[in-house]
Design a protein around this motif. Structure first.
Motif, PDB file in Angstrom:
ATOM      1  N   MET A   1       0.842  -1.170   0.000  1.00 27.18           N
ATOM      2  CA  MET A   1       0.000   0.000   0.000  1.00 27.18           C
ATOM      3  C   MET A   1       0.891   1.237   0.000  1.00 27.18           C
ATOM      4  O   MET A   1       1.800   1.343   0.809  1.00 27.18           O
ATOM      5  CB  MET A   1      -0.887  -0.023   1.247  1.00 27.18           C
ATOM      6  CG  MET A   1      -1.731   1.193   1.420  1.00 27.18           C
ATOM      7  SD  MET A   1      -2.842   1.136   2.835  1.00 27.18           S
ATOM      8  CE  MET A   1      -3.928  -0.182   2.384  1.00 27.18           C
ATOM      9  N   GLN A   2       0.632   2.150  -0.936  1.00 23.93           N
ATOM     10  CA  GLN A   2       1.364   3.406  -1.008  1.00 23.93           C
ATOM     11  C   GLN A   2       0.369   4.547  -1.074  1.00 23.93           C
ATOM     12  O   GLN A   2      -0.709   4.410  -1.668  1.00 23.93           O
ATOM     13  CB  GLN A   2       2.262   3.447  -2.227  1.00 23.93           C
ATOM     14  CG  GLN A   2       3.435   2.497  -2.135  1.00 23.93           C
ATOM     15  CD  GLN A   2       4.353   2.641  -3.327  1.00 23.93           C
ATOM     16  OE1 GLN A   2       3.905   2.694  -4.453  1.00 23.93           O
ATOM     17  NE2 GLN A   2       5.645   2.699  -3.060  1.00 23.93           N
ATOM     18  N   ALA A   3       0.741   5.672  -0.466  1.00 24.49           N
ATOM     19  CA  ALA A   3      -0.148   6.835  -0.440  1.00 24.49           C
ATOM     20  C   ALA A   3       0.683   8.104  -0.404  1.00 24.49           C
ATOM     21  O   ALA A   3       1.885   8.077  -0.139  1.00 24.49           O
ATOM     22  CB  ALA A   3      -1.055   6.768   0.779  1.00 24.49           C
ATOM     23  N   SER A   4       0.007   9.211  -0.664  1.00 26.35           N
ATOM     24  CA  SER A   4       0.621  10.538  -0.607  1.00 26.35           C
ATOM     25  C   SER A   4      -0.253  11.424   0.275  1.00 26.35           C
ATOM     26  O   SER A   4      -1.439  11.150   0.473  1.00 26.35           O
ATOM     27  CB  SER A   4       0.687  11.158  -2.002  1.00 26.35           C
ATOM     28  OG  SER A   4       1.450  10.363  -2.866  1.00 26.35           O
ATOM     29  N   VAL A   5       0.346  12.503   0.765  1.00 30.63           N
ATOM     30  CA  VAL A   5      -0.424  13.473   1.536  1.00 30.63           C
ATOM     31  C   VAL A   5      -1.571  13.977   0.666  1.00 30.63           C
ATOM     32  O   VAL A   5      -1.386  14.271  -0.515  1.00 30.63           O
ATOM     33  CB  VAL A   5       0.477  14.643   1.983  1.00 30.63           C
ATOM     34  CG1 VAL A   5      -0.342  15.761   2.608  1.00 30.63           C
ATOM     35  CG2 VAL A   5       1.537  14.139   2.954  1.00 30.63           C
ATOM     36  N   LEU A   9      -7.926   7.577   3.115  1.00 35.51           N
ATOM     37  CA  LEU A   9      -7.866   6.192   3.552  1.00 35.51           C
ATOM     38  C   LEU A   9      -9.278   5.779   3.943  1.00 35.51           C
ATOM     39  O   LEU A   9      -9.884   6.380   4.832  1.00 35.51           O
ATOM     40  CB  LEU A   9      -6.921   6.054   4.746  1.00 35.51           C
ATOM     41  CG  LEU A   9      -6.672   4.638   5.244  1.00 35.51           C
ATOM     42  CD1 LEU A   9      -5.933   3.825   4.184  1.00 35.51           C
ATOM     43  CD2 LEU A   9      -5.858   4.668   6.532  1.00 35.51           C
ATOM     44  N   LEU A  10      -9.816   4.794   3.251  1.00 33.97           N
ATOM     45  CA  LEU A  10     -11.140   4.253   3.555  1.00 33.97           C
ATOM     46  C   LEU A  10     -10.943   2.991   4.372  1.00 33.97           C
ATOM     47  O   LEU A  10     -10.321   2.033   3.902  1.00 33.97           O
ATOM     48  CB  LEU A  10     -11.897   3.939   2.261  1.00 33.97           C
ATOM     49  CG  LEU A  10     -13.259   3.284   2.406  1.00 33.97           C
ATOM     50  CD1 LEU A  10     -14.221   4.197   3.158  1.00 33.97           C
ATOM     51  CD2 LEU A  10     -13.823   2.927   1.050  1.00 33.97           C
ATOM     52  N   ALA A  23     -10.699   8.880   6.173  1.00 35.37           N
ATOM     53  CA  ALA A  23      -9.727   9.786   6.771  1.00 35.37           C
ATOM     54  C   ALA A  23      -8.822  10.350   5.688  1.00 35.37           C
ATOM     55  O   ALA A  23      -8.506   9.668   4.713  1.00 35.37           O
ATOM     56  CB  ALA A  23      -8.888   9.044   7.809  1.00 35.37           C
ATOM     57  N   GLU A  24      -8.398  11.583   5.876  1.00 40.43           N
ATOM     58  CA  GLU A  24      -7.437  12.198   4.965  1.00 40.43           C
ATOM     59  C   GLU A  24      -6.026  11.927   5.492  1.00 40.43           C
ATOM     60  O   GLU A  24      -5.760  12.053   6.688  1.00 40.43           O
ATOM     61  CB  GLU A  24      -7.651  13.709   4.888  1.00 40.43           C
ATOM     62  CG  GLU A  24      -6.670  14.386   3.973  1.00 40.43           C
ATOM     63  CD  GLU A  24      -6.819  15.889   3.931  1.00 40.43           C
ATOM     64  OE1 GLU A  24      -6.028  16.529   3.223  1.00 40.43           O
ATOM     65  OE2 GLU A  24      -7.710  16.427   4.607  1.00 40.43           O
ATOM     66  N   SER A  55      -8.497  -1.868   4.596  1.00 39.40           N
ATOM     67  CA  SER A  55      -8.371  -0.458   4.221  1.00 39.40           C
ATOM     68  C   SER A  55      -7.984  -0.312   2.756  1.00 39.40           C
ATOM     69  O   SER A  55      -7.310  -1.168   2.193  1.00 39.40           O
ATOM     70  CB  SER A  55      -7.298   0.212   5.079  1.00 39.40           C
ATOM     71  OG  SER A  55      -7.606   0.093   6.437  1.00 39.40           O
ATOM     72  N   VAL A  56      -8.399   0.825   2.178  1.00 35.01           N
ATOM     73  CA  VAL A  56      -8.129   1.107   0.771  1.00 35.01           C
ATOM     74  C   VAL A  56      -7.688   2.568   0.660  1.00 35.01           C
ATOM     75  O   VAL A  56      -8.306   3.453   1.260  1.00 35.01           O
ATOM     76  CB  VAL A  56      -9.403   0.905  -0.087  1.00 35.01           C
ATOM     77  CG1 VAL A  56      -9.146   1.276  -1.540  1.00 35.01           C
ATOM     78  CG2 VAL A  56      -9.911  -0.504   0.029  1.00 35.01           C
ATOM     79  N   VAL A  57      -6.634   2.826  -0.117  1.00 38.89           N
ATOM     80  CA  VAL A  57      -6.217   4.200  -0.391  1.00 38.89           C
ATOM     81  C   VAL A  57      -6.981   4.696  -1.606  1.00 38.89           C
ATOM     82  O   VAL A  57      -7.014   4.041  -2.646  1.00 38.89           O
ATOM     83  CB  VAL A  57      -4.696   4.281  -0.652  1.00 38.89           C
ATOM     84  CG1 VAL A  57      -4.315   5.672  -1.133  1.00 38.89           C
ATOM     85  CG2 VAL A  57      -3.919   3.912   0.590  1.00 38.89           C
TER      86      VAL A  57
END
Length: 64
Positions: A1-5, A9-10, A23-24, A55-57
Protein backbone atom coordinates in the motif's frame (compact mmCIF):
# COMPACT_ATOMS: atom_id res chain seq x y z
CA UNK A 1 0.00 0.00 0.00
CA UNK A 2 1.36 3.41 -1.01
CA UNK A 3 -0.15 6.83 -0.44
CA UNK A 4 0.62 10.54 -0.61
CA UNK A 5 -0.42 13.47 1.54
CA UNK A 6 -3.95 14.48 0.51
CA UNK A 7 -5.05 10.95 -0.42
CA UNK A 8 -7.89 9.40 1.58
CA UNK A 9 -7.87 6.19 3.55
CA UNK A 10 -11.14 4.25 3.55
CA UNK A 11 -11.32 1.87 6.51
CA UNK A 12 -14.10 -0.69 6.11
CA UNK A 13 -16.18 -1.67 9.14
CA UNK A 14 -15.00 -4.92 10.70
CA UNK A 15 -18.28 -6.08 12.20
CA UNK A 16 -21.90 -6.13 11.09
CA UNK A 17 -23.41 -2.68 11.53
CA UNK A 18 -20.08 -0.86 11.86
CA UNK A 19 -19.82 1.98 9.37
CA UNK A 20 -16.88 2.57 7.04
CA UNK A 21 -14.63 5.45 8.09
CA UNK A 22 -12.90 7.93 5.79
CA UNK A 23 -9.73 9.79 6.77
CA UNK A 24 -7.44 12.20 4.97
CA UNK A 25 -3.74 11.33 4.99
CA UNK A 26 -1.96 14.37 6.44
CA UNK A 27 1.53 12.87 6.82
CA UNK A 28 3.37 9.87 5.36
CA UNK A 29 5.91 8.56 7.87
CA UNK A 30 7.20 5.57 5.89
CA UNK A 31 9.58 5.65 2.94
CA UNK A 32 8.31 5.82 -0.64
CA UNK A 33 4.69 6.35 0.42
CA UNK A 34 4.54 3.30 2.70
CA UNK A 35 2.83 3.26 6.13
CA UNK A 36 2.57 4.39 8.83
CA UNK A 37 0.34 7.37 8.05
CA UNK A 38 -0.93 10.20 10.21
CA UNK A 39 -4.59 10.59 9.28
CA UNK A 40 -7.42 13.00 10.14
CA UNK A 41 -10.94 11.61 10.32
CA UNK A 42 -14.05 13.58 9.36
CA UNK A 43 -14.74 14.44 13.03
CA UNK A 44 -11.28 16.05 13.38
CA UNK A 45 -9.73 13.14 15.31
CA UNK A 46 -6.14 12.36 14.27
CA UNK A 47 -4.43 8.99 14.52
CA UNK A 48 -1.28 7.18 13.49
CA UNK A 49 -2.23 4.16 11.35
CA UNK A 50 -0.58 1.22 9.67
CA UNK A 51 -3.60 0.09 7.61
CA UNK A 52 -4.46 -3.57 7.22
CA UNK A 53 -6.35 -5.51 4.54
CA UNK A 54 -9.63 -3.84 5.53
CA UNK A 55 -8.37 -0.46 4.22
CA UNK A 56 -8.13 1.11 0.77
CA UNK A 57 -6.22 4.20 -0.39
CA UNK A 58 -8.31 6.51 -2.56
CA UNK A 59 -6.03 8.77 -4.58
CA UNK A 60 -6.76 12.47 -4.69
CA UNK A 61 -7.69 13.74 -8.14
CA UNK A 62 -4.73 14.92 -10.20
CA UNK A 63 -4.44 18.71 -10.21
CA UNK A 64 -4.16 20.38 -13.59
Amino acid sequence: MQASVGDHLLVHGRTVGQQDRLAEIVEVLGTDGLPPYRVRFEDGHEALMSPGPDSVVKRRPAQQ
